[in-house]
Design a protein around this motif. Structure first.
Motif, PDB file in Angstrom:
ATOM      1  N   THR A 117     -24.829 -28.635  25.754  1.00  0.00           N
ATOM      2  CA  THR A 117     -23.728 -28.255  25.110  1.00  0.00           C
ATOM      3  C   THR A 117     -21.634 -27.702  25.524  1.00  0.00           C
ATOM      4  OG1 THR A 117     -25.493 -26.164  24.501  1.00  0.00           O
ATOM      5  CG2 THR A 117     -23.231 -25.792  24.369  1.00  0.00           C
ATOM      6  N   VAL A 118     -22.309 -27.871  27.173  1.00  0.00           N
ATOM      7  CA  VAL A 118     -21.016 -27.724  27.515  1.00  0.00           C
ATOM      8  C   VAL A 118     -19.718 -29.103  27.571  1.00  0.00           C
ATOM      9  CG1 VAL A 118     -21.725 -28.290  30.222  1.00  0.00           C
ATOM     10  CG2 VAL A 118     -19.777 -26.590  29.723  1.00  0.00           C
ATOM     11  N   ALA A 119     -21.337 -30.208  27.271  1.00  0.00           N
ATOM     12  CA  ALA A 119     -20.732 -31.603  26.778  1.00  0.00           C
ATOM     13  C   ALA A 119     -20.333 -31.985  25.655  1.00  0.00           C
ATOM     14  CB  ALA A 119     -21.847 -32.457  27.834  1.00  0.00           C
ATOM     15  N   GLY A 120     -20.698 -30.578  24.868  1.00  0.00           N
ATOM     16  CA  GLY A 120     -20.018 -31.235  23.414  1.00  0.00           C
ATOM     17  C   GLY A 120     -19.125 -30.717  22.694  1.00  0.00           C
ATOM     18  N   VAL A 121     -18.271 -29.618  23.410  1.00  0.00           N
ATOM     19  CA  VAL A 121     -17.024 -28.674  23.483  1.00  0.00           C
ATOM     20  C   VAL A 121     -15.827 -29.910  22.717  1.00  0.00           C
ATOM     21  CG1 VAL A 121     -16.199 -27.982  25.465  1.00  0.00           C
ATOM     22  CG2 VAL A 121     -15.888 -26.915  22.907  1.00  0.00           C
ATOM     23  N   SER A 122     -14.999 -30.149  22.108  1.00  0.00           N
ATOM     24  CA  SER A 122     -13.843 -30.540  21.330  1.00  0.00           C
ATOM     25  C   SER A 122     -13.113 -30.236  23.431  1.00  0.00           C
ATOM     26  CB  SER A 122     -13.587 -30.498  20.887  1.00  0.00           C
ATOM     27  OG  SER A 122     -13.851 -30.395  19.413  1.00  0.00           O
ATOM     28  N   PRO A 123     -12.040 -31.682  23.537  1.00  0.00           N
ATOM     29  CA  PRO A 123     -12.092 -31.558  25.258  1.00  0.00           C
ATOM     30  C   PRO A 123     -10.345 -31.223  25.105  1.00  0.00           C
ATOM     31  CG  PRO A 123     -12.053 -33.191  24.493  1.00  0.00           C
ATOM     32  CD  PRO A 123     -12.700 -32.833  23.108  1.00  0.00           C
ATOM     33  N   SER A 124      -9.824 -31.538  23.734  1.00  0.00           N
ATOM     34  CA  SER A 124      -8.771 -31.063  23.379  1.00  0.00           C
ATOM     35  C   SER A 124      -7.821 -30.168  22.747  1.00  0.00           C
ATOM     36  CB  SER A 124      -7.920 -32.652  22.607  1.00  0.00           C
ATOM     37  OG  SER A 124      -8.104 -32.774  21.692  1.00  0.00           O
ATOM     38  N   VAL A 125      -8.749 -29.855  22.773  1.00  0.00           N
ATOM     39  CA  VAL A 125      -8.624 -28.492  21.526  1.00  0.00           C
ATOM     40  C   VAL A 125      -8.865 -26.872  22.582  1.00  0.00           C
ATOM     41  CG1 VAL A 125      -9.492 -26.677  19.991  1.00  0.00           C
ATOM     42  CG2 VAL A 125      -9.817 -28.915  20.012  1.00  0.00           C
ATOM     43  N   SER A 126      -7.922 -26.552  22.570  1.00  0.00           N
ATOM     44  CA  SER A 126      -7.289 -25.089  23.681  1.00  0.00           C
ATOM     45  C   SER A 126      -8.285 -23.501  23.221  1.00  0.00           C
ATOM     46  CB  SER A 126      -5.559 -24.406  23.559  1.00  0.00           C
ATOM     47  OG  SER A 126      -5.655 -24.296  22.375  1.00  0.00           O
ATOM     48  N   ALA A 127      -8.202 -22.744  24.535  1.00  0.00           N
ATOM     49  CA  ALA A 127      -8.859 -21.384  24.110  1.00  0.00           C
ATOM     50  C   ALA A 127      -8.250 -20.446  22.554  1.00  0.00           C
ATOM     51  CB  ALA A 127      -9.559 -20.682  24.869  1.00  0.00           C
ATOM     52  N   GLY A 128      -7.006 -20.776  23.120  1.00  0.00           N
ATOM     53  CA  GLY A 128      -6.451 -19.413  22.203  1.00  0.00           C
ATOM     54  C   GLY A 128      -6.542 -20.558  20.574  1.00  0.00           C
ATOM     55  N   THR A 129      -6.151 -21.843  20.576  1.00  0.00           N
ATOM     56  CA  THR A 129      -6.452 -22.370  19.701  1.00  0.00           C
ATOM     57  C   THR A 129      -7.631 -22.137  18.573  1.00  0.00           C
ATOM     58  OG1 THR A 129      -5.059 -24.471  20.051  1.00  0.00           O
ATOM     59  CG2 THR A 129      -6.799 -24.258  17.808  1.00  0.00           C
ATOM     60  N   VAL A 130      -8.753 -22.236  19.432  1.00  0.00           N
ATOM     61  CA  VAL A 130      -9.984 -21.913  19.067  1.00  0.00           C
ATOM     62  C   VAL A 130     -10.553 -20.085  18.658  1.00  0.00           C
ATOM     63  CG1 VAL A 130     -12.846 -21.783  19.865  1.00  0.00           C
ATOM     64  CG2 VAL A 130     -11.487 -23.281  20.370  1.00  0.00           C
ATOM     65  N   LEU A 131      -9.436 -19.348  19.522  1.00  0.00           N
ATOM     66  CA  LEU A 131      -9.834 -18.462  19.649  1.00  0.00           C
ATOM     67  C   LEU A 131      -9.068 -17.362  18.602  1.00  0.00           C
ATOM     68  CD1 LEU A 131     -10.050 -14.830  20.390  1.00  0.00           C
ATOM     69  CD2 LEU A 131      -8.173 -15.421  21.551  1.00  0.00           C
ATOM     70  N   PHE A 132      -7.193 -18.250  17.350  1.00  0.00           N
ATOM     71  CA  PHE A 132      -7.132 -17.772  16.222  1.00  0.00           C
ATOM     72  C   PHE A 132      -8.134 -18.244  15.691  1.00  0.00           C
ATOM     73  CE2 PHE A 132      -4.338 -19.428  12.576  1.00  0.00           C
ATOM     74  CZ  PHE A 132      -3.839 -17.959  12.840  1.00  0.00           C
ATOM     75  N   SER A 133      -8.956 -20.011  15.425  1.00  0.00           N
ATOM     76  CA  SER A 133      -9.561 -19.789  14.741  1.00  0.00           C
ATOM     77  C   SER A 133     -11.136 -18.909  14.126  1.00  0.00           C
ATOM     78  CB  SER A 133     -10.276 -21.054  14.565  1.00  0.00           C
ATOM     79  OG  SER A 133     -10.289 -21.055  15.519  1.00  0.00           O
ATOM     80  N   LEU A 134     -11.208 -18.344  15.425  1.00  0.00           N
ATOM     81  CA  LEU A 134     -12.422 -17.460  14.895  1.00  0.00           C
ATOM     82  C   LEU A 134     -11.862 -15.507  14.927  1.00  0.00           C
ATOM     83  CD1 LEU A 134     -14.877 -16.158  16.242  1.00  0.00           C
ATOM     84  CD2 LEU A 134     -13.997 -15.655  18.529  1.00  0.00           C
ATOM     85  N   ILE A 135     -10.858 -15.646  15.463  1.00  0.00           N
ATOM     86  CA  ILE A 135     -10.281 -14.663  14.012  1.00  0.00           C
ATOM     87  C   ILE A 135      -9.975 -14.417  12.392  1.00  0.00           C
ATOM     88  CG2 ILE A 135      -8.407 -12.872  14.270  1.00  0.00           C
ATOM     89  CD1 ILE A 135      -7.828 -13.388  17.124  1.00  0.00           C
ATOM     90  N   VAL A 136      -9.027 -15.708  12.307  1.00  0.00           N
ATOM     91  CA  VAL A 136      -8.713 -16.106  10.934  1.00  0.00           C
ATOM     92  C   VAL A 136     -10.362 -16.180  10.223  1.00  0.00           C
ATOM     93  CG1 VAL A 136      -8.107 -17.174   9.694  1.00  0.00           C
ATOM     94  CG2 VAL A 136      -7.444 -16.965  10.986  1.00  0.00           C
ATOM     95  N   PHE A 137     -11.603 -16.693  10.826  1.00  0.00           N
ATOM     96  CA  PHE A 137     -12.777 -17.043   9.992  1.00  0.00           C
ATOM     97  C   PHE A 137     -13.442 -15.321  10.086  1.00  0.00           C
ATOM     98  CE2 PHE A 137     -13.089 -21.332  11.517  1.00  0.00           C
ATOM     99  CZ  PHE A 137     -12.628 -21.719   9.742  1.00  0.00           C
ATOM    100  N   THR A 138     -13.789 -14.588  11.409  1.00  0.00           N
ATOM    101  CA  THR A 138     -14.007 -13.364  11.241  1.00  0.00           C
ATOM    102  C   THR A 138     -14.099 -12.420  10.156  1.00  0.00           C
ATOM    103  OG1 THR A 138     -14.790 -14.258  12.845  1.00  0.00           O
ATOM    104  CG2 THR A 138     -14.768 -11.530  12.424  1.00  0.00           C
ATOM    105  N   LEU A 139     -12.585 -12.199   9.933  1.00  0.00           N
ATOM    106  CA  LEU A 139     -11.919 -11.783   9.234  1.00  0.00           C
ATOM    107  C   LEU A 139     -12.564 -11.613   7.405  1.00  0.00           C
ATOM    108  CD1 LEU A 139      -8.725 -10.848  10.388  1.00  0.00           C
ATOM    109  CD2 LEU A 139     -10.501  -9.063  10.749  1.00  0.00           C
TER     110      LEU A 139
ATOM    111  N   LEU B 280     -14.841 -11.795   2.357  1.00  0.00           N
ATOM    112  CA  LEU B 280     -15.996 -12.205   1.679  1.00  0.00           C
ATOM    113  C   LEU B 280     -17.388 -11.472   1.329  1.00  0.00           C
ATOM    114  CD1 LEU B 280     -16.046 -15.964   2.127  1.00  0.00           C
ATOM    115  CD2 LEU B 280     -14.853 -14.747   0.355  1.00  0.00           C
ATOM    116  N   ALA B 281     -17.714 -11.010   2.936  1.00  0.00           N
ATOM    117  CA  ALA B 281     -19.041 -10.076   2.399  1.00  0.00           C
ATOM    118  C   ALA B 281     -18.823  -8.943   1.920  1.00  0.00           C
ATOM    119  CB  ALA B 281     -19.219  -9.618   4.328  1.00  0.00           C
ATOM    120  N   VAL B 282     -17.625  -8.270   1.815  1.00  0.00           N
ATOM    121  CA  VAL B 282     -17.430  -7.082   0.861  1.00  0.00           C
ATOM    122  C   VAL B 282     -17.287  -7.723  -0.258  1.00  0.00           C
ATOM    123  CG1 VAL B 282     -15.655  -5.143   0.301  1.00  0.00           C
ATOM    124  CG2 VAL B 282     -15.952  -5.629   2.664  1.00  0.00           C
TER     125      VAL B 282
END
Length: 460
Positions: free
Chosen positions: A399-421, A426-428
């Motif tokens: 799994t450690v080898a499958g992640v995108s090498p050029s995507v930063s933690a900050g970018t993933v964190l931002f999309s994670l927060i957006v998707f979760t919200l 949508l759940a409501v």
């Protein structure tokens, strides 16, 4: 957390959320087709009312599943580009067939079913919803075929650092998908049966529209019970396939640290905080051996021996999944499903021969039991995916080898927060719509006339 951890959290959250809708859609499309068939065969108006009622709930769930499913495929390119490059030649084929064949089939005929009430002949209109039910199951098969390659890769060769497809038939007939597909479909039927039971219980407990909801309640109860029996036998087969293909996952599911013959099934295990060894275990002698090998005296490899074996085969590293998650996820999956079936069995007995229990708490239990199959499905997939770790493609790519090498933690964190919200909103919306229309009375409709020359009508 780094980009890998965040990407795993994001994919896990969005996948589990999306999967909340998939089994209900698969199961409800079949049950709605059965209710629609009852109306066509008997002509009784209450079956038509039931078809319209349950069809509306099916459409709400289907729409939400489509919206949340679109996000999944984007993540392969955004957060898991290295994985996509490695496995895209194989993974893309079943996904393309799912989109172009299965989803096209179910969405097209769902549209004809929605708008064809006042236009299509009865039997042709009925055929549309049966094709929807078939399409949802076909869609599930292609998705599971892609996932099964990650569990047990077949039909490929490694060239230029990539997995290249050599036998698509082998991918579609992977022993893992052949065992996983029926187990998943039976679980979907269980989910739909419990939904029918819960919604019908709300109405029956209030003595509302009994001509519609008593038959729906019976259909849901029998569906849940029959499905659970089928789940039991298909799960037995799947357990043996899992032992053959991923013995570490089976050992982790039981927190079996040392190889044993015979091996007991652990009802309760308390281990060290790092999950490396047990402290206390409550066991059923020989039960794990039967689940894994079909013999009460069978040999089951333990976590420690498998770790040593994998180190020799794949090189230094920790090849153990996180034991507490696999152990308790496996039990929550089984326990929640079994409890849902038990509630269905009790309610079937209490409502025999037209009885309607007076105690309101009985109906409350039936209504709230709708969460049980959701819990079972969620922890089932968490166990399936976490039990494969540290592999993203078993034995081929970690799994450690499958992640995108050029995507930063900050970018993933931002999309994670957006998707979760976004998914929280949508759940409501989903819950609000299901409760709103689930509480409404079935529409007082008359059977459509086949010679009506009116334009296509939206029935809902």
């Amino acid at each position: 957390m780094d980009a890998l951890d965040l990407a795993r959290w994001q994919f896990g959250i969005t996948t589990v959320y999306h999967w909340l809708f998939v089994p209900i859609t698969i199961g409800m499309s079949l049950l709605v087709a059965m209710v629609h068939t009852a109306w066509v065969r008997t002509g009784k108006p209450h079956y038509l009312r039931a078809t319209k009622f349950w069809g509306k709930l099916l459409l709400i769930n289907f729409a939400m599943g489509v919206v949340t499913g679109i996000v999944q495929e984007f993540q392969f390119g955004m957060n898991w580009s290295s994985y996509s490059r490695f496995v895209g030649d194989i993974f893309g084929a079943p996904l393309a067939m799912e989109a172009l064949l299965a989803f096209f089939l179910e969405s097209t005929f769902l549209g004809l079913w929605i708008f064809g009430w006042d236009r299509l002949p009865k039997k042709l209109h009925l055929a549309c919803i049966w094709l929807v039910a078939f399409g949802t199951m076909l869609s599930g098969y292609f998705i599971l075929a892609a996932n099964s390659f990650m569990q047990w890769p077949v039909g490929f060769t490694i060239a230029n650092g990539r997995a290249e497809l050599t036998d698509f038939g082998a991918v579609l007939t992977n022993k893992v998908v052949l065992a996983t597909f029926p187990h998943t479909i039976f679980a979907a039927w269980l989910s739909a049966g419990i939904v029918f039971m819960a919604v019908s219980a709300w109405h029956v407990g209030r003595r509302r529209d009994l001509d519609v909801f008593r038959p729906s309640l019976k259909l849901g109860l029998w569906t849940a019970l029959i499905s659970f029996v089928l789940i039991f036998f298909s799960g037995d087969t799947l357990g043996k396939i899992m032992t053959e293909t991923q013995p570490m996952k089976m050992a982790a599911a039981e927190a079996l640290y040392e190889t044993m013959q015979p091996a007991p099934f652990s009802l309760l295990t308390i281990g060290t905080l790092d999950g490396t060894e047990p402290i206390f275990q409550l066991e059923i002698p020989g039960a794990l051996s039967f689940l894994a090998t079909g013999s009460f005296d069978g040999k089951v490899q333990g976590i420690n021996d498998l770790q040593a074996q994998y180190e020799k085969e794949f090189g230094p590293g920790d090849y153990r999944p996180y034991i507490p998650i696999t152990y308790w996820g496996f039990r929550l999956m089984i326990g929640a499903g079994a409890l849902a079936a038990l509630i269905a069995l009790v309610l079937l007995w209490l409502t025999r021969k037209g009885r309607i229990p007076e105690r309101r708490w009985i109906w409350s239990v039936a209504v709230w039991s709708v969460v049980l199959p959701i819990v079972a499905h969620s922890f089932g997939w968490i166990f399936t995916e976490m039990g494969r770790q540290p592999w993203i493609v078993f034995s081929q790519m970690e799994t450690v080898a499958g992640v995108s090498p050029s995507v930063s933690a900050g970018t993933v964190l931002f999309s994670l927060i957006v998707f979760t919200l976004l998914y929280g909103v949508l759940a409501v919306v989903e819950l609000g719509l299901m409760i709103k229309y689930g509480r409404k009375a079935p529409p007082p409709v008359e059977p459509p006339k086949e010679d009506d020359d009116s334009t296509l009508a939206f029935a809902y």
